[in-house]
Design a protein around this motif. Structure first.
Motif, PDB file in Angstrom:
ATOM      1  N   ALA A  24       0.781  -1.219  -0.089  1.00  0.00           N
ATOM      2  CA  ALA A  24      -0.103  -0.113  -0.095  1.00  0.00           C
ATOM      3  C   ALA A  24       0.997   1.041  -0.053  1.00  0.00           C
ATOM      4  O   ALA A  24       0.727   2.368  -0.621  1.00  0.00           O
ATOM      5  CB  ALA A  24      -0.891   0.031   1.210  1.00  0.00           C
ATOM      6  N   GLN A  25       1.928   1.296   0.814  1.00  0.00           N
ATOM      7  CA  GLN A  25       2.847   2.374   0.923  1.00  0.00           C
ATOM      8  C   GLN A  25       3.583   2.519  -0.434  1.00  0.00           C
ATOM      9  O   GLN A  25       3.493   3.512  -0.980  1.00  0.00           O
ATOM     10  CB  GLN A  25       3.944   2.280   1.797  1.00  0.00           C
ATOM     11  N   LEU A  30       3.981   5.666  -5.481  1.00  0.00           N
ATOM     12  CA  LEU A  30       3.653   5.817  -6.860  1.00  0.00           C
ATOM     13  C   LEU A  30       2.622   6.731  -7.218  1.00  0.00           C
ATOM     14  O   LEU A  30       2.904   7.641  -8.105  1.00  0.00           O
ATOM     15  CB  LEU A  30       3.309   4.327  -7.429  1.00  0.00           C
ATOM     16  N   ALA A  31       1.531   6.666  -6.791  1.00  0.00           N
ATOM     17  CA  ALA A  31       0.469   7.778  -7.140  1.00  0.00           C
ATOM     18  C   ALA A  31       0.954   9.063  -6.648  1.00  0.00           C
ATOM     19  O   ALA A  31       0.532   9.977  -7.627  1.00  0.00           O
ATOM     20  CB  ALA A  31      -0.736   7.347  -6.068  1.00  0.00           C
ATOM     21  N   GLY A  32       1.880   9.698  -5.568  1.00  0.00           N
ATOM     22  CA  GLY A  32       2.260  10.651  -5.441  1.00  0.00           C
ATOM     23  C   GLY A  32       3.066  11.058  -6.321  1.00  0.00           C
ATOM     24  O   GLY A  32       3.065  12.288  -7.040  1.00  0.00           O
ATOM     25  N   LEU A  33       3.997  10.500  -7.036  1.00  0.00           N
ATOM     26  CA  LEU A  33       4.954  10.614  -7.941  1.00  0.00           C
ATOM     27  C   LEU A  33       4.202  10.905  -9.254  1.00  0.00           C
ATOM     28  O   LEU A  33       4.333  11.740 -10.193  1.00  0.00           O
ATOM     29  CB  LEU A  33       5.958   9.575  -8.213  1.00  0.00           C
ATOM     30  N   SER A  56      14.447  17.228 -17.108  1.00  0.00           N
ATOM     31  CA  SER A  56      13.585  17.054 -16.040  1.00  0.00           C
ATOM     32  C   SER A  56      12.359  16.260 -16.081  1.00  0.00           C
ATOM     33  O   SER A  56      12.022  15.417 -15.286  1.00  0.00           O
ATOM     34  CB  SER A  56      13.199  18.355 -15.338  1.00  0.00           C
ATOM     35  N   VAL A  57      11.789  16.018 -17.128  1.00  0.00           N
ATOM     36  CA  VAL A  57      10.512  15.266 -17.418  1.00  0.00           C
ATOM     37  C   VAL A  57      10.688  13.970 -17.381  1.00  0.00           C
ATOM     38  O   VAL A  57      10.159  13.133 -16.842  1.00  0.00           O
ATOM     39  CB  VAL A  57       9.789  15.928 -18.792  1.00  0.00           C
ATOM     40  N   LEU A  58      11.869  13.775 -18.335  1.00  0.00           N
ATOM     41  CA  LEU A  58      12.177  12.302 -18.207  1.00  0.00           C
ATOM     42  C   LEU A  58      12.702  11.856 -16.754  1.00  0.00           C
ATOM     43  O   LEU A  58      12.464  10.534 -16.519  1.00  0.00           O
ATOM     44  CB  LEU A  58      13.404  12.189 -19.305  1.00  0.00           C
ATOM     45  N   ALA A  59      13.553  12.731 -16.226  1.00  0.00           N
ATOM     46  CA  ALA A  59      13.820  12.162 -15.034  1.00  0.00           C
ATOM     47  C   ALA A  59      12.532  11.674 -14.011  1.00  0.00           C
ATOM     48  O   ALA A  59      12.666  10.802 -13.351  1.00  0.00           O
ATOM     49  CB  ALA A  59      14.839  13.433 -14.052  1.00  0.00           C
ATOM     50  N   ASP A  60      11.614  12.574 -13.997  1.00  0.00           N
ATOM     51  CA  ASP A  60      10.438  12.460 -13.254  1.00  0.00           C
ATOM     52  C   ASP A  60       9.665  11.036 -13.766  1.00  0.00           C
ATOM     53  O   ASP A  60       9.325  10.375 -12.864  1.00  0.00           O
ATOM     54  CB  ASP A  60       9.604  13.489 -13.581  1.00  0.00           C
ATOM     55  N   ALA A  61       9.616  10.837 -15.094  1.00  0.00           N
ATOM     56  CA  ALA A  61       9.082   9.700 -15.448  1.00  0.00           C
ATOM     57  C   ALA A  61       9.967   8.287 -14.954  1.00  0.00           C
ATOM     58  O   ALA A  61       9.393   7.341 -14.633  1.00  0.00           O
ATOM     59  CB  ALA A  61       9.127   9.676 -17.006  1.00  0.00           C
ATOM     60  N   ALA A  62      11.160   8.480 -14.941  1.00  0.00           N
ATOM     61  CA  ALA A  62      12.018   7.449 -14.504  1.00  0.00           C
ATOM     62  C   ALA A  62      11.847   7.067 -12.984  1.00  0.00           C
ATOM     63  O   ALA A  62      11.876   5.870 -12.422  1.00  0.00           O
ATOM     64  CB  ALA A  62      13.458   7.798 -14.723  1.00  0.00           C
ATOM     65  N   GLY A  63      11.635   7.880 -12.269  1.00  0.00           N
ATOM     66  CA  GLY A  63      11.284   8.061 -10.685  1.00  0.00           C
ATOM     67  C   GLY A  63       9.827   7.374 -10.704  1.00  0.00           C
ATOM     68  O   GLY A  63       9.766   6.412  -9.683  1.00  0.00           O
ATOM     69  N   VAL A  64       8.942   7.763 -11.681  1.00  0.00           N
ATOM     70  CA  VAL A  64       7.911   6.865 -11.486  1.00  0.00           C
ATOM     71  C   VAL A  64       7.751   5.486 -11.858  1.00  0.00           C
ATOM     72  O   VAL A  64       7.203   4.505 -11.308  1.00  0.00           O
ATOM     73  CB  VAL A  64       6.745   7.648 -12.559  1.00  0.00           C
ATOM     74  N   LEU A  65       8.700   5.425 -12.743  1.00  0.00           N
ATOM     75  CA  LEU A  65       8.902   3.803 -13.237  1.00  0.00           C
ATOM     76  C   LEU A  65       9.562   2.996 -12.118  1.00  0.00           C
ATOM     77  O   LEU A  65       9.244   2.012 -12.099  1.00  0.00           O
ATOM     78  CB  LEU A  65       9.692   3.930 -14.638  1.00  0.00           C
ATOM     79  N   ARG A  66      10.535   3.546 -11.571  1.00  0.00           N
ATOM     80  CA  ARG A  66      11.264   2.964 -10.471  1.00  0.00           C
ATOM     81  C   ARG A  66      10.301   2.658  -9.243  1.00  0.00           C
ATOM     82  O   ARG A  66      10.365   1.410  -8.902  1.00  0.00           O
ATOM     83  CB  ARG A  66      12.366   3.705  -9.765  1.00  0.00           C
ATOM     84  N   ALA A  67       9.352   3.591  -9.010  1.00  0.00           N
ATOM     85  CA  ALA A  67       8.293   3.301  -7.997  1.00  0.00           C
ATOM     86  C   ALA A  67       7.350   2.155  -8.448  1.00  0.00           C
ATOM     87  O   ALA A  67       6.819   1.444  -7.672  1.00  0.00           O
ATOM     88  CB  ALA A  67       7.602   4.770  -7.663  1.00  0.00           C
ATOM     89  N   ALA A  68       7.087   2.264  -9.682  1.00  0.00           N
ATOM     90  CA  ALA A  68       6.141   1.149 -10.154  1.00  0.00           C
ATOM     91  C   ALA A  68       6.769  -0.069 -10.120  1.00  0.00           C
ATOM     92  O   ALA A  68       6.134  -1.212  -9.741  1.00  0.00           O
ATOM     93  CB  ALA A  68       5.737   1.439 -11.768  1.00  0.00           C
TER      94      ALA A  68
END
Length: 182
Positions: A24-25, A30-33, A56-68
């Motif tokens: 859940a965390q 992931l939802a927050g990112l 910066s947009v790609l870096a943010d997307a990479a963070g979302v992918l790591r969280a996923a």
């Protein structure tokens, strides 16, 4: 293994419930990112529509992918601690059980070690995986944190009650039998 809190006291949360909380965390993170990627900041773009901070947009997307990926692993660990075999996990993912095991066994082992260590494996909230350790050592506090998050972010989800996360946990009564939480 006995379910214990970090102070050694018997915990009201079973290991499977702690794994569900960790999942859940990961979903919350992931939802927050992903949510943070939706607004377009007032000064984010140049007048021609290009980014003021290239990459910066790609870096943010990479963070979302790591969280996923962390969410995906946490879901497999949750299923395993809930009793699912590698055959079921492989079937759900459309892979051979051996492939599922190769993909997720290390994550399961790491989570079980965190449970045995009472949540002390990762102490720094800046480290990836800190939440699993926090959940292992403080499951009820973690559940209440998630209750607060869900209630702050509900959007037409209907009546979730006052404990949308902690209310669904299975707890143990003093005799060691599972009972639904209040």
């Amino acid at each position: 293994m006995a379910d214990e809190d970090s102070d050694g006291a018997e915990s009201p949360c079973a290991d499977a419930a702690r794994a569900r909380l960790a999942m859940a965390q990961e979903a919350c993170e992931l939802a927050g990112l992903a949510r943070a990627a939706v607004p377009i900041g007032e000064h984010e773009l140049r007048p021609d529509g290009t980014a003021r901070s290239p990459g910066s947009v790609l870096a943010d997307a990479a963070g979302v992918l790591r969280a996923a990926h962390r969410f995906f692993e946490a879901a497999a660990v949750c299923e395993r601690l809930g009793g699912a075999g590698w055959q079921l996990i492989g079937d759900v993912l459309g892979v051979e059980p051996e492939s599922a095991r190769a993909r997720f066994a290390a994550a399961e082992s790491c989570f079980r070690e965190e449970l045995e260590g009472g949540g002390t494996a990762v102490a720094d909230p800046g480290d990836a995986g800190w939440w699993r350790a926090y959940t292992a050592g403080n499951p009820l506090e973690a559940a209440h944190d998630l209750d607060d998050w869900v209630l702050r972010h509900k959007d037409g989800d209907g009546d979730l009650g006052t404990a949308p996360v902690s209310g669904g946990l299975m707890r143990r009564d003093p005799d060691g039998k599972k009972q639904e939480s209040q």
